[in-house]
Design a protein around this motif. Sequence first.
Motif, PDB file in Angstrom:
ATOM      1  N   LEU A 197       0.819  -1.265   0.117  1.00  0.00           N
ATOM      2  CA  LEU A 197       0.004  -0.007  -0.130  1.00  0.00           C
ATOM      3  C   LEU A 197       0.925   1.424   0.069  1.00  0.00           C
ATOM      4  CD1 LEU A 197      -2.997   1.391   0.416  1.00  0.00           C
ATOM      5  CD2 LEU A 197      -2.116   1.378   2.615  1.00  0.00           C
ATOM      6  N   PRO A 198       1.845   1.412   0.777  1.00  0.00           N
ATOM      7  CA  PRO A 198       2.538   2.622   0.907  1.00  0.00           C
ATOM      8  C   PRO A 198       3.402   2.915  -0.560  1.00  0.00           C
ATOM      9  CG  PRO A 198       3.038   1.146   2.726  1.00  0.00           C
ATOM     10  CD  PRO A 198       2.326   0.361   1.909  1.00  0.00           C
ATOM     11  N   ASN A 199       3.990   1.834  -1.167  1.00  0.00           N
ATOM     12  CA  ASN A 199       4.870   2.250  -2.191  1.00  0.00           C
ATOM     13  C   ASN A 199       4.148   1.767  -3.441  1.00  0.00           C
ATOM     14  OD1 ASN A 199       4.999  -0.324  -1.021  1.00  0.00           O
ATOM     15  ND2 ASN A 199       6.887  -0.754  -2.297  1.00  0.00           N
ATOM     16  N   ILE A 200       3.218   1.117  -3.660  1.00  0.00           N
ATOM     17  CA  ILE A 200       2.900   0.737  -5.051  1.00  0.00           C
ATOM     18  C   ILE A 200       2.311   1.759  -5.981  1.00  0.00           C
ATOM     19  CG2 ILE A 200       0.283   0.058  -4.674  1.00  0.00           C
ATOM     20  CD1 ILE A 200       3.121  -2.056  -6.643  1.00  0.00           C
ATOM     21  N   GLY A 201       1.848   2.877  -5.322  1.00  0.00           N
ATOM     22  CA  GLY A 201       1.466   3.988  -6.192  1.00  0.00           C
ATOM     23  C   GLY A 201       2.553   4.701  -6.706  1.00  0.00           C
ATOM     24  N   LYS A 202       3.754   4.606  -6.183  1.00  0.00           N
ATOM     25  CA  LYS A 202       4.969   5.237  -6.829  1.00  0.00           C
ATOM     26  C   LYS A 202       5.275   4.656  -8.174  1.00  0.00           C
ATOM     27  CE  LYS A 202       9.248   4.282  -5.314  1.00  0.00           C
ATOM     28  NZ  LYS A 202      10.348   3.940  -4.640  1.00  0.00           N
ATOM     29  N   HIS A 203       5.005   3.484  -8.404  1.00  0.00           N
ATOM     30  CA  HIS A 203       5.464   2.777  -9.469  1.00  0.00           C
ATOM     31  C   HIS A 203       4.312   2.943 -10.501  1.00  0.00           C
ATOM     32  CE1 HIS A 203       8.837   1.229  -7.397  1.00  0.00           C
ATOM     33  NE2 HIS A 203       8.113   0.499  -6.712  1.00  0.00           N
ATOM     34  N   VAL A 204       2.943   3.024 -10.005  1.00  0.00           N
ATOM     35  CA  VAL A 204       2.154   3.413 -10.929  1.00  0.00           C
ATOM     36  C   VAL A 204       2.174   4.873 -11.556  1.00  0.00           C
ATOM     37  CG1 VAL A 204      -0.435   3.617 -11.436  1.00  0.00           C
ATOM     38  CG2 VAL A 204       0.332   1.758  -9.779  1.00  0.00           C
ATOM     39  N   VAL A 205       2.674   5.715 -10.852  1.00  0.00           N
ATOM     40  CA  VAL A 205       3.145   6.974 -11.256  1.00  0.00           C
ATOM     41  C   VAL A 205       4.280   7.110 -12.261  1.00  0.00           C
ATOM     42  CG1 VAL A 205       3.971   9.327 -10.607  1.00  0.00           C
ATOM     43  CG2 VAL A 205       2.313   8.278  -9.212  1.00  0.00           C
ATOM     44  N   GLU A 206       5.187   6.145 -11.999  1.00  0.00           N
ATOM     45  CA  GLU A 206       6.349   5.846 -12.872  1.00  0.00           C
ATOM     46  C   GLU A 206       5.808   5.490 -14.054  1.00  0.00           C
ATOM     47  OE1 GLU A 206       9.789   4.673  -9.679  1.00  0.00           O
ATOM     48  OE2 GLU A 206       8.862   3.224 -10.752  1.00  0.00           O
ATOM     49  N   LEU A 207       4.741   4.572 -14.328  1.00  0.00           N
ATOM     50  CA  LEU A 207       4.075   4.091 -15.410  1.00  0.00           C
ATOM     51  C   LEU A 207       3.630   5.296 -16.036  1.00  0.00           C
ATOM     52  CD1 LEU A 207       3.659   1.749 -17.261  1.00  0.00           C
ATOM     53  CD2 LEU A 207       1.449   1.410 -15.893  1.00  0.00           C
ATOM     54  N   ILE A 208       2.838   5.872 -15.521  1.00  0.00           N
ATOM     55  CA  ILE A 208       1.995   7.145 -16.346  1.00  0.00           C
ATOM     56  C   ILE A 208       3.040   7.897 -16.794  1.00  0.00           C
ATOM     57  CG2 ILE A 208       0.766   9.128 -15.523  1.00  0.00           C
ATOM     58  CD1 ILE A 208      -0.709   7.450 -13.255  1.00  0.00           C
ATOM     59  N   GLU A 209       4.112   8.360 -16.123  1.00  0.00           N
ATOM     60  CA  GLU A 209       5.344   9.105 -16.658  1.00  0.00           C
ATOM     61  C   GLU A 209       6.094   8.577 -17.546  1.00  0.00           C
ATOM     62  OE1 GLU A 209       6.798  10.930 -13.406  1.00  0.00           O
ATOM     63  OE2 GLU A 209       4.868  12.309 -13.075  1.00  0.00           O
ATOM     64  N   GLY A 210       5.789   7.222 -18.131  1.00  0.00           N
ATOM     65  CA  GLY A 210       6.556   6.527 -18.999  1.00  0.00           C
ATOM     66  C   GLY A 210       8.161   6.201 -18.437  1.00  0.00           C
ATOM     67  N   ARG A 211       8.400   6.062 -17.284  1.00  0.00           N
ATOM     68  CA  ARG A 211       9.573   5.782 -16.746  1.00  0.00           C
ATOM     69  C   ARG A 211       9.473   4.432 -15.640  1.00  0.00           C
ATOM     70  NH1 ARG A 211       9.789   8.359 -11.863  1.00  0.00           N
ATOM     71  NH2 ARG A 211       8.027   9.719 -11.223  1.00  0.00           N
ATOM     72  N   LEU A 212       8.585   3.809 -15.765  1.00  0.00           N
ATOM     73  CA  LEU A 212       8.756   2.555 -14.869  1.00  0.00           C
ATOM     74  C   LEU A 212      10.132   1.781 -15.293  1.00  0.00           C
ATOM     75  CD1 LEU A 212       6.987   0.746 -12.854  1.00  0.00           C
ATOM     76  CD2 LEU A 212       6.031  -0.225 -14.690  1.00  0.00           C
ATOM     77  N   PRO A 213      10.868   1.567 -14.386  1.00  0.00           N
ATOM     78  CA  PRO A 213      12.096   0.715 -14.499  1.00  0.00           C
ATOM     79  C   PRO A 213      11.653  -0.727 -15.475  1.00  0.00           C
ATOM     80  CG  PRO A 213      11.717   1.450 -12.414  1.00  0.00           C
ATOM     81  CD  PRO A 213      10.870   2.064 -13.022  1.00  0.00           C
TER      82      PRO A 213
END
Length: 436
Positions: free
Chosen positions: A381-397
Amino acid sequence: AHSRESTKIVIVGGGGTMGSSTALHLIRSGYTPSNITVLDVYPIPSLQSAGYDLNKIMSIRLRNGPDLQLSLEALDMWKNDPLFKPFFHNVGMLDCSSSQEGIASLRRKHQDLIDANIGLEKTNIWLESEDDILAKAPHFTREQIKGWKGLFCGDGGWLAAAKAINAIGTFLKSRGVKFGFGSAGTFKRPLFAPDGATCSGVETLDGTKYFADKVVLAAGAWSSTLVDLDDQCVSKAWVFAHIQLTPQESAQYKDVPVVYDGDYGFFFEPNEHGVIKVCDEFPGFSRFKLHQPYGATSPKLISVPRSHAKHPTDTYPDSSEETIRKAIARFMPRFKDKELFNRSMCWCTDTADANLLICEHPKWKNFILATGDSGHSFKVLPNIGKHVVELIEGRLPQDLAGAWRWRPGGDALKSKRSAPAKDLADMPGWKHDAKL
Ligand code: FSA
């Protein structure tokens, strides 16, 4: 391209685990709160989210590539982030077994933790003898734990789940995020730009149109009923029941570690009202029906969750009553005759390889999936949204994007579990009022 300040985002299922985390991280990344809309059938914390629960397990589990990174990020935030800290009960998690295969698999788990080579052996301790176990779990009798061996995760414990999502909700409201609930929060279909391939928003059941630059579908077990996911996710129910302790009994169980035995189930320390949640362990129940999600050309067999929140008089199968009683007899024999109450179902959605499904839809640009929890995702819960934002911004590792990509094929009905899910229709004792 839009800036963070001007990008509009709609999150479908934003009242649950992945959706609320996404909204939180959008704000933390500088998005404008009034450009974020959270839709859900229920107000946040959504009553039909799997995360709407007394407690969930926190531990370090390494099944898939991303698990180590995700667990460590989550652990750090549960321990140190002021928003999440109050909800982490770091009482430890005792993984134990008395069966040969169970013990062998725990030894492998322990070895995997050591092999991660980052010092996890300091907090993940092998319990070889009865004395070792009694030292960590003095509420057990020596008699009771004969033949047990265990793996103690000192970084583990439990998370006050619904309360943590509620805390995110309070934060989102205080910052001015927009919300839609009930029929105004219930997904009907994506909206498209004139090109027919670029998603431009969402229409809800009441006919409201929410226009956005990006749509995130984080509807958990409902995801595959809303849009066609090409059989990548099979939604399944797990069950639990509560027992009530007296204040004296409760005092003896205060701060005990979470105890988990894959052959039986698991339980948590009592909450502030002396209530203990007991779960059995099994491969889940499906509920297949002919159903036509958006994007499917005709009705197909989909496991459709039935919301316990919407149908509170639904029961669970007779066999669940038996296995939950068996777990109580195993873990707390002195309570084996206690009345069970709040018998409930909790819906998760499995992928074939138990990795998340976090990717852009292959045909609908700007329509983003954040689902496929596979039963083990509340702790992120605390961190998964960070990676969704990375995906939204086209920079998911790359490694995460690879693991979480759109990937039809494989067997999500079985996933990585011991057996395929059985269907609720075949389970005697599961009663639900068809009129409701
Ligand atoms: O260690 C864990 O993350 C336990 S997940 C809890 C659980 O109830 C499973 O035991 C069950 O099999 C299903 O995956 C739902 O979650």
